[in-house]
Enzyme design. Structure first.
Site, short mmCIF file in Angstrom:
data_model
loop_
_atom_site.label_atom_id
_atom_site.label_comp_id
_atom_site.label_asym_id
_atom_site.label_seq_id
_atom_site.Cartn_x
_atom_site.Cartn_y
_atom_site.Cartn_z
N ASN A 61 0.93 72.70 10.74
CA ASN A 61 2.17 71.92 10.68
C ASN A 61 1.78 70.45 10.55
OD1 ASN A 61 4.59 70.61 11.07
ND2 ASN A 61 4.84 71.25 13.22
N TRP A 62 1.93 69.93 9.34
CA TRP A 62 1.50 68.55 9.09
C TRP A 62 2.44 67.53 9.72
CZ3 TRP A 62 0.10 68.30 3.12
CH2 TRP A 62 -0.95 69.20 2.87
N LYS A 63 3.62 67.95 10.15
CA LYS A 63 4.63 67.02 10.67
C LYS A 63 4.88 65.93 9.61
CE LYS A 63 3.37 68.51 15.24
NZ LYS A 63 3.24 68.24 16.68
N HIS A 72 11.24 73.71 16.27
CA HIS A 72 10.13 72.95 16.85
C HIS A 72 10.67 72.02 17.94
CE1 HIS A 72 6.71 70.31 17.32
NE2 HIS A 72 5.99 71.24 16.73
N GLU A 88 10.05 69.07 18.62
CA GLU A 88 10.38 67.71 18.14
C GLU A 88 11.76 67.69 17.47
OE1 GLU A 88 6.74 67.25 15.92
OE2 GLU A 88 5.64 67.24 17.80
N GLU A 90 4.91 77.03 22.02
CA GLU A 90 4.30 75.69 22.07
C GLU A 90 4.78 74.98 23.33
OE1 GLU A 90 3.11 74.46 17.76
OE2 GLU A 90 5.08 73.67 18.22
N GLY A 144 0.11 67.56 21.16
CA GLY A 144 -0.38 66.22 20.86
C GLY A 144 -0.92 65.47 22.06
N SER A 189 -2.38 71.32 21.02
CA SER A 189 -3.77 70.86 21.14
C SER A 189 -4.79 71.97 20.88
CB SER A 189 -4.00 70.22 22.51
OG SER A 189 -3.15 69.10 22.67
N GLY A 196 -1.09 71.38 14.89
CA GLY A 196 -0.61 70.07 14.46
C GLY A 196 -1.76 69.19 14.03
N GLY A 197 -2.21 68.32 14.93
CA GLY A 197 -3.23 67.32 14.61
C GLY A 197 -4.45 67.87 13.90
#
Ligand code: 13P
Length: 255
Positions: free
Chosen positions: A9-11, A97, A99, A169, A175, A215, A236-237
């Site tokens: 997930n590149w966000k 998600h 966010e 999640e 993150g 993470s 993510g990251g």
């Protein structure tokens, strides 16, 4: 046998050039996938079609959107429909998600509606759930996640569950560098599976792919993916660097 999936997930990261280079780097080091071990890439909307053209000849790599509209078409300025997403080459959409729930006030009712429009338009859904730290500290995370799943998904008919992937999640792990321990992940994933078993029967629950997100990185992926009920990750990251994402894919291949 349920599928294992590593999804990136590149966000809100990567312009077209950066996204192109990232996908090219991933494809360069990608091991041979198969029907049971697949990769999903979720770039921003604007990269979806380009990413699709890059991966369309690669077996078992799919493109996802990170969100879709509750609506099918019409005067909804700034929205993107599931139909458009599917037409641009995506086969999955991430829904719910944390966010989106937190920053854009997406409610359970909206997420149920998004799930319906996604499935109606031939997309598979990666449905996210997960508790904030206050809920984890209070020890009520099982009930919290169960309520999210019931509200978002349990109106679905049994036959639609084949197109649902669940991503757990925990918000406190997203993150933050603070990963859930493999025991915490396994306990929640087993709980999620039992909730689906109670609603839809054991066979459906056993076939459900449940991803862990928060993470996840090459150094902890193998331990997480070794858990009986962890079927891969939503990353993510670490999905923004080809070598890190490939390290996590390798952990899936070996699990
Ligand atoms: P991080 O891997 O950066 O913690 O993000 C997880 C996530 O939110 C994926 O959807």
């Amino acid at each position: 046998m349920r599928k294992k999936i590593v999804a990136g997930n590149w966000k809100m990261n990567m312009n077209l050039d950066e996204g192109h280079a990232l996908v090219a780097g991933i494809l360069k080091g990608l091991p041979e996938l198969n029907a049971d071990k697949q990769v999903v890439i979720a770039p921003p909307f604007i990269n979806i079609q380009h990413t699709f053209y890059q991966i369309e000849d690669v077996d078992y790599v799919h493109v996802a959107a990170q969100n879709c509209s509750t609506e099918n078409a019409g005067a909804y300025t700034g929205e993107v429909s599931a139909h458009m997403i599917q037409h641009a080459g995506a086969s999955y959409v991430i829904i719910g998600h944390s966010e989106r729930r937190e920053y854009y006030n997406e409610t359970d009712a909206m997420l149920a509606q998004k799930t319906d429009t996604a499935l109606d338009n031939g997309l598979k859904v990666i449905f996210c759930c997960g508790e904030p730290l206050s809920v984890r500290d209070a020890g009520t995370e099982n009930d919290y996640v169960e309520a999210q799943l019931k509200a978002g998904l349990f109106h679905l008919h049994k036959h639609q569950l084949a197109n649902i992937v669940v991503a757990y999640e925990p918000i406190w792990a997203i993150g933050t560098g603070r990963t859930a321990s493999s025991q915490q992940a396994q306990d929640m994933h087993a709980h999620i599976r039992s909730v689906f078993a109670a609603q839809y029967g054991q066979a459906i629950a056993d076939g459900l792919t449940i991803l862990y997100g928060g993470s996840c990185k090459p150094s902890n992926a193998a331990e997480l993916f070794a858990c009986a009920d962890v079927d891969g990750g939503l990353i993510g990251g670490a999905s923004l660097k080809a070598e890190e994402f490939l390290g996590i894919i390798d952990a899936m291949m070996q699990a």
